[in-house]
Write an enzyme that holds these catalytic residues in place. Sequence first.
Site, PDB file in Angstrom:
ATOM      1  N   CYS B 245       0.677  -1.190  -0.038  1.00  0.00           N
ATOM      2  CA  CYS B 245      -0.171   0.071  -0.045  1.00  0.00           C
ATOM      3  C   CYS B 245       0.987   1.095   0.086  1.00  0.00           C
ATOM      4  O   CYS B 245       1.682   1.444  -0.874  1.00  0.00           O
ATOM      5  CB  CYS B 245      -1.066   0.020   1.120  1.00  0.00           C
ATOM      6  SG  CYS B 245      -0.378  -0.243   2.600  1.00  0.00           S
ATOM      7  N   ARG B 250      -2.137  -0.683   5.406  1.00  0.00           N
ATOM      8  CA  ARG B 250      -3.455  -1.099   4.813  1.00  0.00           C
ATOM      9  C   ARG B 250      -3.292  -2.706   4.291  1.00  0.00           C
ATOM     10  O   ARG B 250      -4.041  -3.568   4.322  1.00  0.00           O
ATOM     11  CB  ARG B 250      -3.927  -0.175   3.635  1.00  0.00           C
ATOM     12  CG  ARG B 250      -4.813   0.920   4.338  1.00  0.00           C
ATOM     13  CD  ARG B 250      -4.979   1.976   3.182  1.00  0.00           C
ATOM     14  NE  ARG B 250      -3.839   2.561   2.620  1.00  0.00           N
ATOM     15  CZ  ARG B 250      -3.759   3.482   1.760  1.00  0.00           C
ATOM     16  NH1 ARG B 250      -4.778   3.619   1.029  1.00  0.00           N
ATOM     17  NH2 ARG B 250      -2.661   4.106   1.530  1.00  0.00           N
TER      18      ARG B 250
END
Lengths: 175, 297
Positions: B245, B250
């Site tokens: 990410c 994430r």
Amino acid sequence: MSDQDAQTAPGTGSAHTAESGSSSTELPAQLAEVVEEFAELEERQKLELLLEFSRELPELPARYTGGYGQMEEVVECQTPLFLTVEYDDDAGTAQLFFAAPPEAPTTRGFAAILHEGLSGLSFEQILAVPEDLSERLGLARAITPLRLRGMTAMLGRIKRNIRAHLAETDPAQAG
Amino acid sequence: MTTTEKDFSQYANPDALVSTDWVAQHKDDPSVVLLESNEDVLLFETGHIPGAQKIDWHTDLNDPVTRDFLGPQQFAEFAASKGITPETTVVFYGDKSNWWAAYALWVFTLFGHQDLRLMDGGRLKWAAEGRELTTETSPAQPAEYPAPASRDDSTFRAFREDVLAHLGKPLVDVRSPLEYSGERTHMEGYEQEGAMRGGHIPSAASVPWAKAANEDGTFRSRAELEQIYTEQAGLGQADEVIAYCRIGERSSHTWFVLQHLLGYDNVRNYDGSWTEWGNAVRLPIATGEQPGEVPAR
């Protein structure tokens, strides 16, 4: 603090505003007080103070209870934060209103600092607040610079609002 | 409480998830430690599951000098200070659909800790069910945690060289569509975190991390997840997958889905992610909505 001080602020060369950009820039009294409060504390206590601030963020006045919809969302913040500015053009001052959900205490804390430190000041005083305000609070170690950007973004948004308002009401003065 | 409990046996590793009910029943077991890992650094103090300990990956899991995680010795000291032994069942939960909880769980994985679980739905679900939250912090009972021999940086973690060597095999970019296309270099709603270039690693499929979560923060069913990753993102039965990410947080959530819920054999998280790749000299990028071609080597 008087209105006269505020009127003379940018570009008039008055002695106390001359050193722009340096860390000696004078903060408005109500903001300086908040900065000092944080500066005196150990890391751990800084977080506790921030938490206290977050609890003390004033409720929105009844006229905004229609919800967040009528306020501006600060999209740079990591959690929803809503901001609106009310202008008193005769006095040349701005009142700030913030709302953030209880599950975002850090964001609420930042908002409460800006509310306590800036609300009610003159347009010029707010525009003159240094961009590195979040650093002056000494929170970088406890909060991390990444998270502090949310506060810088809020301050930027407030200033942008005021500049836009000045441009609308007095295009000649806007710069 | 009459909630319809999701059947975790549908997932590849049913032991990687626990329900809020399970936590309510087992939170006081001496073999269980709850760790709350949030994006918001103050949220724990406003109320947490009784007995839970706070973990802040910014300050607890990172080396203060090198952009890297703690070493084995520091990890052992940290874990022991939270009352964790190598045999402890560590249950992570947090805000934002457990995104930061998954990150902390992934870092623990690097040190070989065996029994790591996420509480499905995280903080949000626990609170929504009206379960108890307390502002009282109970200091952990210090435990013994022998330093692991090493931090395993090869099985579940990818460095930029690994990603370069991996090009041509499945890559998942879990950032928002605008970050993927290159119109933005940071996630929508987040402050700029600085990358020289916008775009994605050539050939990476775009699957924003939140697709794996339901509205209430729980994970989607296995069938839905297979639809999203195996079918739409084209992972198929891939032997090796890398997720990335912006800074690797994430993508930890997606790593958890691919590793534990769908059971892919070899899933690595590239934690250097876009803040490294988008700034690095001599690394290829692709822009726009298409994955783009793997550059000739």
